[in-house]
Design a protein around this motif. Sequence first.
Motif, PDB file in Angstrom:
ATOM      1  N   PRO A  59       2.855  12.640  39.425  1.00  0.00           N
ATOM      2  CA  PRO A  59       2.034  11.229  39.510  1.00  0.00           C
ATOM      3  C   PRO A  59       2.492  10.170  40.500  1.00  0.00           C
ATOM      4  CG  PRO A  59       3.815  11.355  37.784  1.00  0.00           C
ATOM      5  CD  PRO A  59       3.704  12.323  38.505  1.00  0.00           C
ATOM      6  N   GLU A  60       1.287   9.735  41.368  1.00  0.00           N
ATOM      7  CA  GLU A  60       1.479   8.725  42.348  1.00  0.00           C
ATOM      8  C   GLU A  60       0.452   7.575  41.695  1.00  0.00           C
ATOM      9  OE1 GLU A  60       3.824   8.298  44.474  1.00  0.00           O
ATOM     10  OE2 GLU A  60       4.433  10.308  45.031  1.00  0.00           O
ATOM     11  N   GLY A  61      -0.027   7.508  40.714  1.00  0.00           N
ATOM     12  CA  GLY A  61      -1.134   6.712  40.307  1.00  0.00           C
ATOM     13  C   GLY A  61      -2.485   6.900  40.474  1.00  0.00           C
ATOM     14  N   PRO A  85       4.900  15.241  47.833  1.00  0.00           N
ATOM     15  CA  PRO A  85       5.826  16.149  47.306  1.00  0.00           C
ATOM     16  C   PRO A  85       6.875  15.658  46.495  1.00  0.00           C
ATOM     17  CG  PRO A  85       5.462  16.183  49.728  1.00  0.00           C
ATOM     18  CD  PRO A  85       4.618  15.144  49.294  1.00  0.00           C
ATOM     19  N   GLN A  86       6.650  14.438  45.795  1.00  0.00           N
ATOM     20  CA  GLN A  86       7.830  13.548  45.400  1.00  0.00           C
ATOM     21  C   GLN A  86       8.645  14.737  44.420  1.00  0.00           C
ATOM     22  OE1 GLN A  86       8.568  11.004  45.987  1.00  0.00           O
ATOM     23  NE2 GLN A  86      10.393  10.943  44.851  1.00  0.00           N
ATOM     24  N   GLN A  87       8.184  15.278  43.658  1.00  0.00           N
ATOM     25  CA  GLN A  87       8.973  16.072  42.833  1.00  0.00           C
ATOM     26  C   GLN A  87       9.959  17.391  43.374  1.00  0.00           C
ATOM     27  OE1 GLN A  87       7.812  17.845  38.930  1.00  0.00           O
ATOM     28  NE2 GLN A  87       5.528  16.472  39.285  1.00  0.00           N
ATOM     29  N   LEU A  88       9.050  17.772  44.260  1.00  0.00           N
ATOM     30  CA  LEU A  88       9.988  18.919  44.966  1.00  0.00           C
ATOM     31  C   LEU A  88      10.875  18.478  46.032  1.00  0.00           C
ATOM     32  CD1 LEU A  88       6.293  20.301  45.394  1.00  0.00           C
ATOM     33  CD2 LEU A  88       8.038  21.674  44.320  1.00  0.00           C
ATOM     34  N   LYS A  89      10.577  17.148  46.747  1.00  0.00           N
ATOM     35  CA  LYS A  89      11.491  16.960  47.545  1.00  0.00           C
ATOM     36  C   LYS A  89      12.984  16.356  46.595  1.00  0.00           C
ATOM     37  CE  LYS A  89      10.122  12.034  48.547  1.00  0.00           C
ATOM     38  NZ  LYS A  89       9.719  11.149  49.827  1.00  0.00           N
ATOM     39  N   GLN A  90      12.679  16.054  45.614  1.00  0.00           N
ATOM     40  CA  GLN A  90      14.227  15.817  44.756  1.00  0.00           C
ATOM     41  C   GLN A  90      14.547  17.074  44.373  1.00  0.00           C
ATOM     42  OE1 GLN A  90      11.649  11.968  42.403  1.00  0.00           O
ATOM     43  NE2 GLN A  90      13.842  12.322  41.835  1.00  0.00           N
ATOM     44  N   LEU A 111      -2.528  14.612  48.606  1.00  0.00           N
ATOM     45  CA  LEU A 111      -4.211  14.805  47.995  1.00  0.00           C
ATOM     46  C   LEU A 111      -4.410  13.781  46.882  1.00  0.00           C
ATOM     47  CD1 LEU A 111      -3.482  17.933  49.196  1.00  0.00           C
ATOM     48  CD2 LEU A 111      -5.808  17.587  49.397  1.00  0.00           C
ATOM     49  N   ARG A 112      -5.203  12.763  46.864  1.00  0.00           N
ATOM     50  CA  ARG A 112      -5.420  11.730  45.793  1.00  0.00           C
ATOM     51  C   ARG A 112      -6.966  11.677  45.537  1.00  0.00           C
ATOM     52  NH1 ARG A 112      -0.183   7.559  47.021  1.00  0.00           N
ATOM     53  NH2 ARG A 112       1.202   9.514  47.659  1.00  0.00           N
ATOM     54  N   ASP A 113      -7.327  11.794  44.501  1.00  0.00           N
ATOM     55  CA  ASP A 113      -8.911  11.540  44.229  1.00  0.00           C
ATOM     56  C   ASP A 113      -9.024  10.125  44.030  1.00  0.00           C
ATOM     57  OD1 ASP A 113     -11.428  12.065  43.527  1.00  0.00           O
ATOM     58  OD2 ASP A 113     -11.097  13.374  41.850  1.00  0.00           O
ATOM     59  N   HIS A 142       5.780   1.750  40.801  1.00  0.00           N
ATOM     60  CA  HIS A 142       6.036   2.779  42.347  1.00  0.00           C
ATOM     61  C   HIS A 142       5.480   4.215  41.386  1.00  0.00           C
ATOM     62  CE1 HIS A 142       6.938   4.554  45.847  1.00  0.00           C
ATOM     63  NE2 HIS A 142       7.972   4.987  45.709  1.00  0.00           N
ATOM     64  N   HIS A 143       6.712   5.008  41.333  1.00  0.00           N
ATOM     65  CA  HIS A 143       6.335   6.056  40.495  1.00  0.00           C
ATOM     66  C   HIS A 143       7.516   6.125  39.397  1.00  0.00           C
ATOM     67  CE1 HIS A 143       9.336   7.796  43.255  1.00  0.00           C
ATOM     68  NE2 HIS A 143       8.359   7.972  44.286  1.00  0.00           N
ATOM     69  N   PRO A 144       7.256   6.900  38.544  1.00  0.00           N
ATOM     70  CA  PRO A 144       8.340   7.025  37.478  1.00  0.00           C
ATOM     71  C   PRO A 144       9.647   7.742  37.718  1.00  0.00           C
ATOM     72  CG  PRO A 144       6.616   8.678  36.823  1.00  0.00           C
ATOM     73  CD  PRO A 144       6.225   7.906  38.059  1.00  0.00           C
ATOM     74  N   ILE A 190      15.339   4.538  45.774  1.00  0.00           N
ATOM     75  CA  ILE A 190      16.238   5.440  45.244  1.00  0.00           C
ATOM     76  C   ILE A 190      15.792   5.858  43.896  1.00  0.00           C
ATOM     77  CG2 ILE A 190      18.692   5.188  44.323  1.00  0.00           C
ATOM     78  CD1 ILE A 190      18.442   4.760  47.210  1.00  0.00           C
ATOM     79  N   ARG A 191      16.101   7.332  43.421  1.00  0.00           N
ATOM     80  CA  ARG A 191      15.728   8.022  42.522  1.00  0.00           C
ATOM     81  C   ARG A 191      16.642   8.127  41.248  1.00  0.00           C
ATOM     82  NH1 ARG A 191      11.280   7.714  45.955  1.00  0.00           N
ATOM     83  NH2 ARG A 191      11.709   9.188  47.668  1.00  0.00           N
ATOM     84  N   ILE A 192      15.967   8.296  40.185  1.00  0.00           N
ATOM     85  CA  ILE A 192      16.650   8.569  39.127  1.00  0.00           C
ATOM     86  C   ILE A 192      17.469   9.941  39.081  1.00  0.00           C
ATOM     87  CG2 ILE A 192      16.633   8.934  36.564  1.00  0.00           C
ATOM     88  CD1 ILE A 192      14.098   6.895  36.644  1.00  0.00           C
TER      89      ILE A 192
END
Length: 594
Positions: free
Chosen positions: A172-174, A196-201, A218-220, A448-450, A488-490
Amino acid sequence: MYRTHTCGELRPAHAGQTVTLAGWVHRQRDHGGITFLDLRDRYGLVQIVADPANPQAAKAQDARSEWVLQVTGVVRLRPEGAENPNLATGQIEVEALQVEVLNPAKPLPFIINKDEDTEEAVRLKYRYLDLRRERMQNNIILRHKVVQFIREYLNSRGFLDIETPLLFKTTPEGARDYLVPSRLQPGMFYALPQSPQQLKQLLMVAGFDKYYQIARCLRDEDLRGDRQPEFTQLDLEMSFVQRDEILALVEDLFTQMVKEILPHKRLLASPWLRLSHAEAVERYGNDKPDLRFGMELYTLNNLFAQTDFQVFRAVIESGGVIKCIVAPGCADYTRKQVDELTTFAKEQGAKGLATLALTADGMKGTAQKFIKPEEVQAIQTLTGANTGDLVLFIADSRAVANKTLSALRLLMRDRLNLADPNTLAFAWVLDFPMFEYNEEDKKWDAAHHPFTMPKMEDLPKFETDPSQILSDAYDMVLNGYETASGSIRIHRSDIQQKVFELIGLKEEEIQAKFGHLIEAFQYGAPPHGGMAPGIDRLVMLFADEPNIREVIAFPKNQAGRDLMADAPSPASERQLRDLQIKLDLRLTEKKDEA
Ligand code: ASP
């Protein structure tokens, strides 16, 4: 061999050499029976001279625009007075010994050698021709340089370029996901990654420490000038880092890049300016301020504490704000011009616009009757407004006042040419709110994102007031555009769980969507963070283009269509059957009728 040299490389030092060139006919003209043509390739233009007395070169006479020719000839200095100082090869010309037509061309839908206004739909339909134009070649080459600079910079600092899948699950990027039906598992869908947010984490959990990728996202979404359904980010992530280390890296990367590949551009400030999110919104009305010019917003609630002006008083009493900007030198605006600004302000959602013109012979404007002389004095002291300036006031909710004045500020920027196009005002916007309230769905969303880390000291506010929780998120802004976001990520599964719960995800949903991530965080996730500068927007700004379509080789139009290939297009019966999909277009038809 098709060629010994490229069209752009010949210089006086080549005089006397026999060369073979290949390229497109850029321009062709006859002078007293002699044919002159400009032959073009990616590297430049060169003048070819063909004498019809030489039968081997006679084909030059038939050649038309955009025919593909091979020319063998002798390089010679141009006669004195015939040099062209605007052309890199302008000192020389090539006397044709032999001309071959490699491929003729039909008359083109538009002229390549003139940057005239061709309708955008025609440009996109014939994109491969549009891309032959010098402006577009330059944009695509600049884009290449930007990407290669990034790669070299990060490679030399130990970053690993790692690919991540396109067929994945929602991240989810909104935005809305693009879905891809699975044939092997009918009824199931992949989601194309919004980033690739989750994947890079997960790559950080895997121990890769420093990752980057020039990644397609890709965002619709509904499209605008700076949005496309698919776009490219420099996606990066680092382990065991704090915010300022990431900012320093990215700041140095772009500072060095500008020096090397954009020497005609000037950085507004080095080190870059830093503003908190709250400060950016207070002073500029938005979180991606154009800092190339002043014209800041001022809050006047204290100044008008004793106002007799009913409208201002009512707004203050109901918790709203009075804010203003000063338009320099606009005191002589006519009634009609002021009315236009008022209409513009109303289009932004404001109830109205009050104005005060500081003219040499006193004051004018809709607010003049209601504002006391000492208040005018105080406004001048606060804002620095001078005789000759026009003060624009909005009295409204804070959000509406900020939105309206921020739009007015940019409108005046363009009217008064307040921003230097060759200045790059990079800046950091820091300390974003973690959540924003979604009035429509009556729930909290991640701003931002969760996966963004809330500020540790704000953790207790999860139970009391989520609106007050700040996060360790940051944006890189440039000349009024958001050009990167990051955080900075959780890395603790308990905090991640708390965030998912607050944004209204049910336990089953969390497990179904992000179970893999929560689980991964339980096997020793390092503290990590990163960001993702948007390549398209940055290149657009570097190239002084108004639109990201101008820096993407094959973009979609505003309706998300590829006009060249005519996509999207219907799937065949057979394809749908394989996917076990049955179309039900009644819904769309109804919408079209409405
Ligand atoms: N994934 C984020 C985005 O696309 C960037 C980041 O947080 O690194 O905006």
